[in-house]
Design a protein around this motif. Structure first.
Motif, PDB file in Angstrom:
ATOM      1  N   GLU A  33      25.295 -37.983  -3.905  1.00 23.55           N
ATOM      2  CA  GLU A  33      26.541 -37.207  -3.533  1.00 23.55           C
ATOM      3  C   GLU A  33      27.841 -38.008  -4.108  1.00 23.55           C
ATOM      4  OE1 GLU A  33      25.600 -36.558   1.270  1.00 23.55           O
ATOM      5  OE2 GLU A  33      26.484 -38.580   0.706  1.00 23.55           O
ATOM      6  N   LEU A  34      27.761 -39.089  -4.560  1.00 19.83           N
ATOM      7  CA  LEU A  34      28.569 -39.600  -5.131  1.00 19.83           C
ATOM      8  C   LEU A  34      28.747 -39.098  -6.647  1.00 19.83           C
ATOM      9  CD1 LEU A  34      31.047 -41.702  -5.556  1.00 19.83           C
ATOM     10  CD2 LEU A  34      29.595 -43.576  -6.255  1.00 19.83           C
ATOM     11  N   ALA A  35      27.782 -39.018  -7.485  1.00 16.89           N
ATOM     12  CA  ALA A  35      27.529 -38.296  -8.777  1.00 16.89           C
ATOM     13  C   ALA A  35      28.089 -36.652  -8.668  1.00 16.89           C
ATOM     14  CB  ALA A  35      26.046 -38.234  -9.144  1.00 16.89           C
ATOM     15  N   ARG A  36      27.918 -36.119  -7.599  1.00 15.49           N
ATOM     16  CA  ARG A  36      28.315 -34.684  -7.474  1.00 15.49           C
ATOM     17  C   ARG A  36      29.833 -34.729  -7.273  1.00 15.49           C
ATOM     18  NH1 ARG A  36      23.845 -33.898  -4.176  1.00 15.49           N
ATOM     19  NH2 ARG A  36      24.983 -33.844  -2.266  1.00 15.49           N
ATOM     20  N   LEU A  37      30.377 -35.674  -6.546  1.00 13.44           N
ATOM     21  CA  LEU A  37      31.839 -35.815  -6.439  1.00 13.44           C
ATOM     22  C   LEU A  37      32.541 -36.270  -7.690  1.00 13.44           C
ATOM     23  CD1 LEU A  37      32.113 -37.876  -2.773  1.00 13.44           C
ATOM     24  CD2 LEU A  37      33.267 -35.697  -3.480  1.00 13.44           C
ATOM     25  N   ALA A  38      31.843 -37.086  -8.448  1.00 16.51           N
ATOM     26  CA  ALA A  38      32.437 -37.578  -9.630  1.00 16.51           C
ATOM     27  C   ALA A  38      32.460 -36.217 -10.790  1.00 16.51           C
ATOM     28  CB  ALA A  38      31.560 -38.552 -10.508  1.00 16.51           C
ATOM     29  N   ASP A  39      31.368 -35.561 -10.664  1.00 13.20           N
ATOM     30  CA  ASP A  39      31.258 -34.393 -11.670  1.00 13.20           C
ATOM     31  C   ASP A  39      32.443 -33.208 -11.138  1.00 13.20           C
ATOM     32  OD1 ASP A  39      30.069 -32.812 -13.752  1.00 13.20           O
ATOM     33  OD2 ASP A  39      29.686 -31.647 -12.226  1.00 13.20           O
ATOM     34  N   ALA A  40      32.537 -33.302  -9.755  1.00 17.05           N
ATOM     35  CA  ALA A  40      33.600 -32.202  -9.375  1.00 17.05           C
ATOM     36  C   ALA A  40      35.054 -32.383  -9.869  1.00 17.05           C
ATOM     37  CB  ALA A  40      33.353 -31.952  -7.723  1.00 17.05           C
ATOM     38  N   VAL A  83      31.577 -42.286 -12.192  1.00 18.10           N
ATOM     39  CA  VAL A  83      30.795 -43.084 -10.790  1.00 18.10           C
ATOM     40  C   VAL A  83      31.908 -44.296 -10.906  1.00 18.10           C
ATOM     41  CG1 VAL A  83      29.293 -43.842  -9.598  1.00 18.10           C
ATOM     42  CG2 VAL A  83      28.842 -41.632 -10.687  1.00 18.10           C
ATOM     43  N   GLU A  84      31.734 -44.947 -11.991  1.00 19.53           N
ATOM     44  CA  GLU A  84      32.278 -46.174 -11.948  1.00 19.53           C
ATOM     45  C   GLU A  84      33.995 -46.029 -11.444  1.00 19.53           C
ATOM     46  OE1 GLU A  84      32.560 -50.319 -13.141  1.00 19.53           O
ATOM     47  OE2 GLU A  84      31.158 -48.965 -12.515  1.00 19.53           O
ATOM     48  N   TRP A  85      34.653 -45.225 -11.791  1.00 18.96           N
ATOM     49  CA  TRP A  85      35.948 -44.922 -11.344  1.00 18.96           C
ATOM     50  C   TRP A  85      36.036 -45.145 -10.056  1.00 18.96           C
ATOM     51  CZ3 TRP A  85      39.112 -42.047  -8.263  1.00 18.96           C
ATOM     52  CH2 TRP A  85      40.392 -42.030  -8.634  1.00 18.96           C
ATOM     53  N   PHE A  86      35.236 -44.650  -8.965  1.00 19.32           N
ATOM     54  CA  PHE A  86      35.302 -44.671  -7.656  1.00 19.32           C
ATOM     55  C   PHE A  86      34.950 -46.033  -7.181  1.00 19.32           C
ATOM     56  CE2 PHE A  86      34.576 -40.070  -8.560  1.00 19.32           C
ATOM     57  CZ  PHE A  86      35.547 -39.609  -7.972  1.00 19.32           C
ATOM     58  N   LEU A  87      34.457 -46.835  -7.829  1.00 23.85           N
ATOM     59  CA  LEU A  87      33.764 -48.162  -7.398  1.00 23.85           C
ATOM     60  C   LEU A  87      34.554 -49.333  -7.928  1.00 23.85           C
ATOM     61  CD1 LEU A  87      29.842 -47.460  -8.099  1.00 23.85           C
ATOM     62  CD2 LEU A  87      31.009 -47.104  -5.885  1.00 23.85           C
ATOM     63  N   THR A  88      35.644 -49.020  -8.749  1.00 27.47           N
ATOM     64  CA  THR A  88      36.329 -50.175  -9.240  1.00 27.47           C
ATOM     65  C   THR A  88      37.926 -50.044  -9.064  1.00 27.47           C
ATOM     66  OG1 THR A  88      36.386 -49.118 -11.300  1.00 27.47           O
ATOM     67  CG2 THR A  88      34.758 -50.875 -11.110  1.00 27.47           C
ATOM     68  N   ARG A  89      38.732 -50.981  -8.774  1.00 25.07           N
ATOM     69  CA  ARG A  89      40.130 -50.923  -8.757  1.00 25.07           C
ATOM     70  C   ARG A  89      40.727 -50.864  -9.777  1.00 25.07           C
ATOM     71  NH1 ARG A  89      41.212 -55.873  -5.481  1.00 25.07           N
ATOM     72  NH2 ARG A  89      40.146 -54.750  -3.984  1.00 25.07           N
ATOM     73  N   PRO A  90      41.673 -49.816  -9.741  1.00 30.88           N
ATOM     74  CA  PRO A  90      42.526 -49.636 -11.142  1.00 30.88           C
ATOM     75  C   PRO A  90      43.445 -50.772 -11.539  1.00 30.88           C
ATOM     76  CG  PRO A  90      43.646 -48.612  -9.300  1.00 30.88           C
ATOM     77  CD  PRO A  90      42.201 -49.059  -8.922  1.00 30.88           C
ATOM     78  N   PRO A  91      43.687 -50.785 -13.028  1.00 34.51           N
ATOM     79  CA  PRO A  91      44.740 -52.050 -13.353  1.00 34.51           C
ATOM     80  C   PRO A  91      45.951 -52.001 -12.752  1.00 34.51           C
ATOM     81  CG  PRO A  91      44.054 -50.656 -14.836  1.00 34.51           C
ATOM     82  CD  PRO A  91      43.287 -49.821 -13.924  1.00 34.51           C
ATOM     83  N   ALA A  92      46.544 -52.994 -12.593  1.00 36.89           N
ATOM     84  CA  ALA A  92      48.026 -52.952 -12.216  1.00 36.89           C
ATOM     85  C   ALA A  92      48.834 -52.458 -13.711  1.00 36.89           C
ATOM     86  CB  ALA A  92      48.479 -54.102 -12.066  1.00 36.89           C
ATOM     87  N   GLY A 119      36.046 -34.812 -12.123  1.00 36.46           N
ATOM     88  CA  GLY A 119      36.179 -35.161 -13.543  1.00 36.46           C
ATOM     89  C   GLY A 119      36.242 -36.648 -13.692  1.00 36.46           C
ATOM     90  N   ARG A 120      35.610 -37.272 -12.851  1.00 37.38           N
ATOM     91  CA  ARG A 120      35.666 -38.795 -12.996  1.00 37.38           C
ATOM     92  C   ARG A 120      34.255 -39.396 -13.141  1.00 37.38           C
ATOM     93  NH1 ARG A 120      41.513 -40.123 -12.794  1.00 37.38           N
ATOM     94  NH2 ARG A 120      42.232 -38.805 -11.527  1.00 37.38           N
TER      95      ARG A 120
END
Length: 375
Positions: A55-62, A67-76, A64-65
């Motif tokens: 499911e996470l892979a499908r969300l990432a594909d839909a 998978v790692e993007w959803f699992l880590t905090r963005p830099p300040a 345009g991100r």
């Protein structure tokens, strides 16, 4: 470089919601794309429903991100000139591109193909005089004298600031900055004119060298707007050093009687915008208060530059990638660490696969020796 891993479903759900909103999807539209009911997307975003790997892979594909993007905090990050933004200016587009670019820089650093020298100046200045002193010290580190700076992208890289210029559109703010350890990443909106692009990059250099931008310690007792004003002062004096500009003004005064003509030459030689050169001339008292307002609106035309015998150099035209970064991306491909597709992606499609060099080939003799050792 270490990314902060998210450790709760509400945080991951927040990332899903942010990506969906930036992609312009409703919850129902996203659910249709990934085969989930709208209510399931709602629960995911609230952290009330967990996602499996597929499911996470499908969300990432839909969305345009990665998978790692959803699992880590963005830099300040800092979005320059955030203070006083108009309602239609898009900060999010800039921050998305900053996050993507910083992740790409981290990748090349982590695989050992990107290494950048770094520098710093004392932080904590509270006055315009402190900002000018910082600009003078930064100039002294360059050992380029106090004259006009050319190829500002290469100049800032000598301070450990990797500069990128992308066309983010007219309604996106000027630029932004992310610190990755001792290295900085600056993103300039290439939709601006060349003088504005250079000023924005000098501004991001000010953040990189002078300010602890993630605390309230910078400029004790100063508000965010005051901090931005100090960084702006650094940028102006870095691009237009007081002694150099005054000296050049005196030289031009012997050749050109008209102050506007002198300003046209200064703007071209120091590669700054008309607003910047006129405002700085007033600050340095090279023009009077009565001259300032009329001159500010008398923007030069291309013919004015031709008449003065000077040329406007269009630096930081998008897409412009930091030189060390581009070298590192090609180096990683040459060594077989990344694929051709990944190299093209890192280079923002400024090359096509046919432009890439041949990867290094493993010599036959060492391979034969390895097989003998295994026998």
């Amino acid at each position: 470089m270490v990314r902060v891993r998210l450790d709760s479903w509400p945080e991951i759900g927040g990332r899903v919601a942010a990506a969906r909103e930036r992609a312009g999807f409703t919850q129902r539209e996203l659910g249709d794309r990934v085969g989930l009911h709208r209510s399931a997307i709602t629960r995911v975003e609230l952290g009330q429903r967990q996602l499996d790997a597929l499911e996470l892979a499908r969300l990432a594909d839909a969305l345009g991100r990665s998978v790692e993007w959803f699992l880590t905090r963005p830099p300040a990050s800092i979005a320059s000139h955030r203070i006083g933004l108009s309602a239609d200016q898009n900060v999010q587009r800039l921050e998305d591109e900053l996050e993507r670019t910083s992740r790409d820089v981290e990748l090349l650093t982590d695989i050992g193909v990107l290494s950048v020298a770094t520098a710093a100046l004392p932080a904590g200045g509270t006055t315009l005089a402190d900002a000018e002193a910082g600009a003078i010290e930064a100039r002294s580190l360059l050992r380029h004298g106090d004259g006009p700076l050319v190829d500002l992208q290469a100049v800032v890289e000598s301070f450990g600031l990797l500069a990128f210029s992308l066309d983010l559109g007219p309604k996106v703010i000027d630029g932004g900055y992310v610190r990755l350890g001792s290295v900085g990443v600056a993103l300039v909106n290439g939709a601006a004119d060349t003088g504005r692009r250079r000023f924005t990059l000098a501004h991001e250099l000010g953040h990189h060298l002078l300010a602890d931008e993630y605390t309230t310690e910078f400029g004790l007792g100063t508000a965010p707007a005051d901090r931005e004003a100090l960084i702006n002062a650094f940028a102006v004096h870095f691009l237009l050093p007081r002694t150099s500009v005054i000296r050049r003004w005196k030289q031009l005064s012997q050749e050109l009687e008209d102050p506007r003509s002198r300003l046209v030459v200064l703007a071209a030689e120091y590669r700054v915008s008309w607003t910047a050169v006129v405002s700085h001339a007033r600050t340095l008292e090279l023009i009077s208060r009565n001259q300032f307002e009329p001159l500010k609106v008398q923007r030069p035309t291309p013919a004015d530059y031709l008449e003065m015998g000077v040329r406007v150099e269009h630096e930081l035209q998008p897409i412009a990638l930091a030189p060390s970064y581009s070298q590192a991306a090609v180096r990683a491909y040459r060594r077989g660490i990344i694929s051709a597709d990944r190299a093209i992606e890192l280079l923002r499609h400024t090359l096509v696969p046919e432009d890439l060099p041949r990867p290094h080939e493993m010599p036959i003799d060492p391979l034969a020796a390895d097989f003998e050792d295994l026998a």
